[in-house]
Design a protein around this motif. Sequence first.
Motif, PDB file in Angstrom:
ATOM      1  N   ASP A  63     -13.741   5.741  17.071  1.00  0.00           N
ATOM      2  CA  ASP A  63     -14.121   5.173  18.377  1.00  0.00           C
ATOM      3  C   ASP A  63     -12.893   4.761  19.199  1.00  0.00           C
ATOM      4  N   GLU A  65     -10.680   5.872  21.510  1.00  0.00           N
ATOM      5  CA  GLU A  65     -10.478   7.011  22.410  1.00  0.00           C
ATOM      6  C   GLU A  65      -9.000   7.220  22.786  1.00  0.00           C
ATOM      7  N   ARG A  66      -8.326   6.144  23.241  1.00  0.00           N
ATOM      8  CA  ARG A  66      -6.933   6.302  23.694  1.00  0.00           C
ATOM      9  C   ARG A  66      -6.031   6.776  22.548  1.00  0.00           C
ATOM     10  N   HIS A 117     -15.886  11.543  23.231  1.00  0.00           N
ATOM     11  CA  HIS A 117     -15.033  10.851  24.204  1.00  0.00           C
ATOM     12  C   HIS A 117     -14.547  11.791  25.316  1.00  0.00           C
ATOM     13  N   GLN A 119     -12.089  11.565  27.392  1.00  0.00           N
ATOM     14  CA  GLN A 119     -10.633  11.797  27.472  1.00  0.00           C
ATOM     15  C   GLN A 119     -10.134  12.698  26.338  1.00  0.00           C
ATOM     16  N   ARG A 199     -24.676  13.372  23.984  1.00  0.00           N
ATOM     17  CA  ARG A 199     -23.468  12.701  24.492  1.00  0.00           C
ATOM     18  C   ARG A 199     -23.376  12.922  26.008  1.00  0.00           C
TER      19      ARG A 199
END
Length: 240
Positions: A63, A65-66, A117, A119, A199
């Motif tokens: 989880d 994402e970055r 995600h 990104q 999603r």
Amino acid sequence: MPDTAAERPGSPPPVIAIDGPAASGKGTVARLLARSLGYSILDSGALYRILALIARRSSVACDRERDLVLLVAKIEGEIEFLPDPLEGSRPFMKGEDIGDAIRSERCSEDAARVSVHPQVRQALLGLQRSFRSYPGLVADGRDMGSVVFPDAFLKVFLEAGVDERARRRHRQLIEKGISVTIDEIKQRIVSRDTQDSTRAVAPLRPKNMAADVLSVDTTSQTAAEVADDLLEIARLRLAG
Ligand code: DC
């Protein structure tokens, strides 16, 4: 001299996009088509699986994402796809064959989780598109025709009943010596289907959402039969 529409000077390398749910036969059909046409192949699911494996080994949760986005650069720097007589190609990470590791059920589940995600999906776009080369590419995944290669000259959505998909995956795992029941596999497939299709970004599209997608139900067809039919269509379009 180029002799087909898709090979005319100035045209980017032609792409065939094959999308569909888990265990629908995408990989096998993609490999057969690529072999017949002399095209290269992109197994986009493998990239999500590799990212999931790198994340686990780097203790990055699915989880984050970055942090996951930062790990995409590692795929570009450390992964090499080497030719494999059975699978077409196999991924190696700094010399280690990770072909089996990324196919584990754990990695399947983590891949579905990292792929939600936006990104992460964005960060993988350039890498996926870099597989496009002459004489052409067969790309398989969930969003090949809708997002990654919207100009693909042939877009296919492969489907198969969930029982048949569970049987196919069961056969593959048993052949690899992995002991698991069909019911367990079916549950995992249903759960991955739900995750992939609900999603927010680039969800797995049902067949009727894009007008230019050819939908093929493979429940009662072998991969070779499906590939033969698609090859005929591809050749007609290339000649057109
Ligand atoms: O095709 P596969 O089972 O190897 O894919 C593993 C996971 O990766 C799948 O659950 C969803 C994700 N995936 C994706 O989101 N988009 C793609 N183009 C390919 C795979």
